[in-house]
Design a protein around this motif. Structure first.
Motif, short mmCIF file in Angstrom:
data_model
loop_
_atom_site.label_atom_id
_atom_site.label_comp_id
_atom_site.label_asym_id
_atom_site.label_seq_id
_atom_site.Cartn_x
_atom_site.Cartn_y
_atom_site.Cartn_z
N GLY A 167 0.75 -1.38 -0.12
CA GLY A 167 0.01 -0.09 -0.09
C GLY A 167 0.94 1.57 -0.10
N THR A 168 0.20 2.43 0.17
CA THR A 168 0.84 3.80 0.37
C THR A 168 0.34 4.50 1.59
OG1 THR A 168 -0.99 4.83 -1.08
CG2 THR A 168 1.02 3.97 -2.34
N GLU A 169 1.21 5.30 1.94
CA GLU A 169 0.93 6.28 3.07
C GLU A 169 1.44 7.70 2.86
OE1 GLU A 169 1.98 4.38 6.87
OE2 GLU A 169 2.21 6.39 7.89
N LEU A 170 0.55 8.58 3.29
CA LEU A 170 0.68 10.09 3.19
C LEU A 170 0.93 10.37 4.53
CD1 LEU A 170 0.93 12.72 1.87
CD2 LEU A 170 -1.80 12.73 2.05
N ASP A 171 1.94 11.37 5.13
CA ASP A 171 2.05 11.72 6.32
C ASP A 171 2.26 13.27 6.28
OD1 ASP A 171 2.28 9.41 7.85
OD2 ASP A 171 4.48 8.84 6.87
N LEU A 172 1.67 13.98 6.97
CA LEU A 172 1.61 15.42 7.18
C LEU A 172 1.93 15.87 8.68
CD1 LEU A 172 -1.50 16.41 5.14
CD2 LEU A 172 0.93 16.14 4.00
N LEU A 173 3.01 16.69 8.64
CA LEU A 173 3.54 16.97 10.07
C LEU A 173 3.71 18.35 9.92
CD1 LEU A 173 4.64 16.02 12.82
CD2 LEU A 173 6.78 15.90 11.91
N ALA A 174 3.44 19.32 11.21
CA ALA A 174 3.78 20.67 11.51
C ALA A 174 4.34 20.64 12.87
CB ALA A 174 2.47 21.56 11.16
N LYS A 175 5.32 21.40 12.88
CA LYS A 175 5.88 21.63 14.29
C LYS A 175 6.15 23.06 14.72
CE LYS A 175 8.72 17.28 14.31
NZ LYS A 175 10.10 16.86 14.41
N TYR A 176 5.76 23.65 15.78
CA TYR A 176 6.17 25.07 16.18
C TYR A 176 6.95 25.11 17.61
CZ TYR A 176 5.16 29.81 17.11
OH TYR A 176 5.16 31.27 17.69
N LYS A 177 7.90 25.73 17.44
CA LYS A 177 8.45 25.99 18.78
C LYS A 177 7.97 27.38 19.25
CE LYS A 177 13.25 25.85 20.68
NZ LYS A 177 12.92 24.87 21.55
N ALA A 178 7.32 27.12 20.36
CA ALA A 178 6.76 28.54 21.00
C ALA A 178 7.73 29.43 21.80
CB ALA A 178 5.71 28.25 22.03
N ASN A 179 8.44 28.65 22.48
CA ASN A 179 9.96 29.49 23.03
C ASN A 179 10.83 28.09 23.46
OD1 ASN A 179 8.91 28.14 25.74
ND2 ASN A 179 7.30 29.61 25.53
N ASP A 180 11.72 28.57 24.21
CA ASP A 180 12.90 27.46 24.54
C ASP A 180 12.35 26.21 25.28
OD1 ASP A 180 14.70 29.13 23.07
OD2 ASP A 180 15.37 30.11 25.09
N TYR A 181 11.27 26.49 25.88
CA TYR A 181 10.74 25.43 26.86
C TYR A 181 9.57 24.68 26.30
CZ TYR A 181 13.27 28.27 29.95
OH TYR A 181 14.63 29.13 30.09
N LEU A 182 8.95 25.11 25.29
CA LEU A 182 7.57 24.76 24.82
C LEU A 182 7.64 24.42 23.34
CD1 LEU A 182 4.67 24.01 25.76
CD2 LEU A 182 3.93 26.39 25.38
N ASP A 183 7.20 23.38 22.83
CA ASP A 183 7.06 22.96 21.39
C ASP A 183 5.64 22.16 21.31
OD1 ASP A 183 9.63 23.65 21.15
OD2 ASP A 183 10.55 21.82 21.25
#
Length: 217
Positions: A167-183
């Motif tokens: 089969g096939t797979e689609l992966d979508l991902l978003a990352k955001y670093k709010a500050n030095d302590y929170l992702d």
């Protein structure tokens, strides 16, 4: 025919050895980068002689744009057992795997009895945000062996006459670093079932949605 189950048979004693090499770098002064890795396994797994191998090749291109988009093609191969009656274990042992980020976030696939053709696009719209899209196309090395999940367990046992297209797979991902302590991270994946799953049992597509927060101290 006899179905191959990964692991030792007989007395349970395992003497499994893996040798390999890895190379990674840029290609001259160009925007191209590469990675290559190969390994061979030998030894004994119960009553079976171990004879397995794997190869990974990646070629990437980073565009000279503000978002720094990088497009890459990856080929992953791990051997399967084409003859369950020859006294050999030819299924590559994924050892201590971290398959989640490499062979699909849904974790249906591991580096065992597999061909994985992966196209990836990554970009960073800001210094704090990164986006990623992966598309996988999965085939079994041999349909005489099973499909193995990220845990190394049998995901779907094979049957005589099964097709090799998983089969096939689609992966979508978003990352955001709010500050030095929170992702923050949010992702969506969809698996499109192929002929092998249709030939061996249920063949429903699958969806996976997740949100993750990381707090550092």
């Amino acid at each position: 025919g006899k179905t191959v189950s990964f692991g030792q048979i007989g007395d349970g004693a395992v003497s499994d050895y893996t040798i390999g090499a890895r190379a990674k770098g840029r290609i001259g002064e160009t925007p191209l980068d590469f990675e290559a890795e190969a390994a061979y396994q030998f030894g004994d797994s119960g009553l079976l002689d171990v004879d397995a191998q794997m190869f990974i090749g990646i070629l990437g291109y980073t565009f000279q744009q503000e978002w720094k988009p990088r497009l890459s093609f990856e080929f992953d191969y791990a051997s399967g057992d084409s003859n369950p009656s020859d006294g050999k274990r030819e299924t590559f042992d994924n050892l201590y795997p971290t398959n989640h980020t490499f062979y699909g976030f849904i974790d249906f696939v591991s580096l065992q009895n597999i061909f994985d053709y992966r196209l990836q696009l990554k970009a960073s719209p800001t210094k704090r945000m990164s986006l990623q899209a992966d598309y996988h196309v999965f085939y079994l090395d041999t349909p005489k062996d099973n499909l193995y999940a990220a845990s190394r367990a049998v995901k779907r046992a094979t049957v005589a006459g099964a097709d090799d297209f998983v089969g096939t797979e689609l992966d979508l991902l978003a990352k955001y670093k709010a500050n030095d302590y929170l992702d923050f991270m949010v992702g969506y994946s969809h698996f499109f079932a192929g002929n092998f799953l249709e030939d061996t049992g249920s063949a429903d597509d699958a969806d996976f949605v997740y949100v993750q927060t990381t707090i550092g101290f």
